[in-house]
Design an enzyme around this catalytic site. Structure first.
Site, PDB file in Angstrom:
ATOM      1  N   TYR A   1       2.912   1.368 -11.285  1.00  0.00           N
ATOM      2  CA  TYR A   1       1.846   1.907 -12.143  1.00  0.00           C
ATOM      3  C   TYR A   1       1.860   3.431 -12.040  1.00  0.00           C
ATOM      4  O   TYR A   1       1.907   3.986 -10.932  1.00  0.00           O
ATOM      5  CB  TYR A   1       0.473   1.345 -11.729  1.00  0.00           C
ATOM      6  N   SER A   2       1.807   4.087 -13.193  1.00  0.00           N
ATOM      7  CA  SER A   2       1.725   5.551 -13.203  1.00  0.00           C
ATOM      8  C   SER A   2       0.371   5.972 -12.644  1.00  0.00           C
ATOM      9  O   SER A   2      -0.653   5.402 -13.019  1.00  0.00           O
ATOM     10  CB  SER A   2       1.817   6.095 -14.631  1.00  0.00           C
TER      11      SER A   2
ATOM     12  N   CYS B   1       5.451   8.824 -22.462  1.00  0.00           N
ATOM     13  CA  CYS B   1       5.138   7.711 -21.569  1.00  0.00           C
ATOM     14  C   CYS B   1       4.430   6.597 -22.334  1.00  0.00           C
ATOM     15  O   CYS B   1       3.544   6.855 -23.138  1.00  0.00           O
ATOM     16  CB  CYS B   1       4.257   8.200 -20.410  1.00  0.00           C
TER      17      CYS B   1
ATOM     18  N   GLU C   1       9.395   8.306 -19.634  1.00  0.00           N
ATOM     19  CA  GLU C   1       9.169   7.122 -18.811  1.00  0.00           C
ATOM     20  C   GLU C   1       8.504   6.088 -19.708  1.00  0.00           C
ATOM     21  O   GLU C   1       7.292   6.104 -19.899  1.00  0.00           O
ATOM     22  CB  GLU C   1       8.290   7.452 -17.604  1.00  0.00           C
TER      23      GLU C   1
ATOM     24  N   TYR D   1       8.449   1.841 -21.111  1.00  0.00           N
ATOM     25  CA  TYR D   1       8.674   0.524 -20.533  1.00  0.00           C
ATOM     26  C   TYR D   1       8.576  -0.554 -21.594  1.00  0.00           C
ATOM     27  O   TYR D   1       7.674  -0.500 -22.405  1.00  0.00           O
ATOM     28  CB  TYR D   1       7.603   0.275 -19.450  1.00  0.00           C
TER      29      TYR D   1
END
Ligand SMILES: Cc1cc2nc3c(=O)[nH]c(=O)nc-3n(C[C@H](O)[C@H](O)[C@H](O)COP(=O)(O)OP(=O)(O)OC[C@H]3O[C@@H](n4cnc5c(N)ncnc54)[C@H](O)[C@@H]3O)c2cc1C
Ligand SMILES: NC(=O)c1ccc[n+]([C@@H]2O[C@H](COP(=O)([O-])OP(=O)(O)OC[C@H]3O[C@@H](n4cnc5c(N)ncnc54)[C@H](OP(=O)(O)O)[C@@H]3O)[C@@H](O)[C@H]2O)c1
Length: 362
Positions: free
Chosen positions: A143-144, A320, A360, A362
């Protein structure tokens, strides 16, 4: 020629509170969103006007030696590994999306007692309680981190996350709940949470306080940018005073899923010359062609300006969130680069090498 522009912001009154170390933060105040109080720190106190100076440059900046963020030896990685995680406690957990939003996103704060020394832009791992289908402990999920290094309470003793609850229907028509996101969103204050890391250097902030920082987020991809922006606008550091341009693009499905909106608006009030904020609300807004308003659709409205900024040495792009956004952003960049006869793929490689293009997804 560079011109100096002065702006003034009026800051609310303060209650005195002392904070430790290098950072002087004067007034933690409550900010309300979705009826839930969170805390932000005022960079100054008293009912007075505080001048903020912003340098607005109309020509390419002089070449300055770049300091690599990724080579920074003080950045800690993997202090805690899955076999011996840090066990923190949940201090606060609050839903930050409206009841009519598609899906739930929660903001949560965990105690670290200063033992998890992270930087803005890093992530932590979380190991959910319980075991998997094979009876083995669950694997960690990343988790960021959504708080600045000082943490939401300003004492460097907490870490915060912004987590979307994963719920989907499988091929058999059954409802499936994601293991770790549901564990986290259901955590009650006082509960223990196993933390690993910190990890990641890709999303560390640029060192240059005069940089242009363009942040592109979809949904919970906002986490690292909340962390950057708190450091830039809600905190006072002896060794860092942001005086560049921060430009945030945030894409969400509905206005009820806009994350941390009030905080960002507060920042804009404080530093109108240094912060730009654009939302793309995909299920409520369209562009002039009637196309769905994705983050890249919003960016396309500022195409020339963005391309101009990208040609500067001290502009840093961060992306992100959903993997799908990367292609959309590449597409608009390719068309802009082509106008200047530049091959975007090649140009992006150079930007990446210079740590100016940071992704980043996902
Ligand atoms: C670097 C990094 C940072 C991240 N930061 C964040 C963050 O800040 N906030 C955040 O919320 N998440 C973040 N994530 C995602 C996070 O790590 C988890 O993947 C996410 O929370 C889901 O984990 P889970 O345990 O709940 O789901 P799991 O139990 O692991 O289930 C996920 C699996 O379910 C399946 N699945 C998912 N959706 C569907 C669907 N619609 N249909 C069919 N199958 C499906 C897929 O196989 C998927 O792998 C980040 C990921 C990375 C890599
Ligand atoms: N560091 C990381 O890697 C990291 C960090 C945080 C989060 N994440 C991941 O990021 C994702 C964020 O999801 P979320 O559920 O929080 O977001 P969300 O609330 O669903 O918002 C995502 C937004 O992006 C839009 N979108 C969908 N496809 C897109 C595309 N191709 N291009 C641009 N925009 C697009 C969505 O529009 P529509 O739904 O209307 O189509 C929606 O407006 C999750 O998968 C999360 O795990 C990754």
């Amino acid at each position: 020629m560079a011109a100096a522009v002065s702006a003034a912001v009026s800051l609310p009154s303060s209650k005195s509170t002392s904070f430790p170390t290098r950072t002087s933060i004067i007034s933690p105040e409550k900010i309300n969103f979705n009826k839930v109080p969170l805390y932000y720190r005022n960079v100054s106190g008293g009912s007075r006007v505080v001048p903020i100076r912003a340098q607005v440059s109309t020509e390419a900046p002089a070449k300055v030696e770049k300091i690599s963020k990724k080579q920074d030896e003080d950045v800690v990685v993997n202090k805690f590994r899955p076999k011996e995680p840090y066990v923190g406690r949940c201090l606060l957990n609050t839903k930050i999306t409206g009841d009519d939003a598609p899906g739930e996103t929660w903001h949560m704060v965990f105690s670290t007692e200063g033992e998890v020394p992270y930087r803005e832009g890093q992530s932590i791992g979380v190991i959910a309680d319980g075991v998997d289908a094979n009876g083995k402990p669950h694997k960690l999920r990343l988790y960021s981190i959504a708080s600045s290094a000082l943490g939401d309470f300003g004492d460097s003793k907490t870490v915060s996350l912004c987590v979307k609850r994963l719920v989907y229907t499988n091929d058999k028509g059954e409802e499936v709940k994601g293991v770790c996101s549901n564990f986290l969103c259901d955590l009650k204050p006082g509960a223990e949470v196993k933390i690993t890391g910190p990890v990641g250097k890709e999303m560390l902030m640029p060192k240059d306080p005069n940089a242009t920082v363009i942040m592109l987020a979809t949904g919970t991809g906002i986490a690292p940018f909340r962390s950057f922006l708190w450091k830039m606008f809600f905190e006072k550091h002896e060794d860092y005073k942001f005086n560049g341009l921060a430009w945030l693009f945030l894409g969400v499905p509905t206005s009820s899923s806009l994350l941390y909106k009030e905080e960002f608006e507060k920042m804009k009030e404080k530093a109108p010359e240094n912060f730009r904020l654009d939302f793309a609300v995909s299920r409520e807004q369209t562009n002039e062609k009637g196309e769905k308003m994705y983050i890249q659709t919003r960016m396309a409205q500022y195409a020339e300006e963005l391309w101009g900024l990208l040609k500067k040495d001290n502009t840093f792009i961060y992306m992100c969130g959903l993997k799908g956004m990367e292609q959309g952003i590449d597409d608009i960049m390719s068309s802009l680069a082509a106008r200047d006869g530049i091959d975007w793929a090649e140009y992006k490689k150079q930007l990446k090498k210079a740590e100016q293009w940071n992704v980043e997804v996902y």
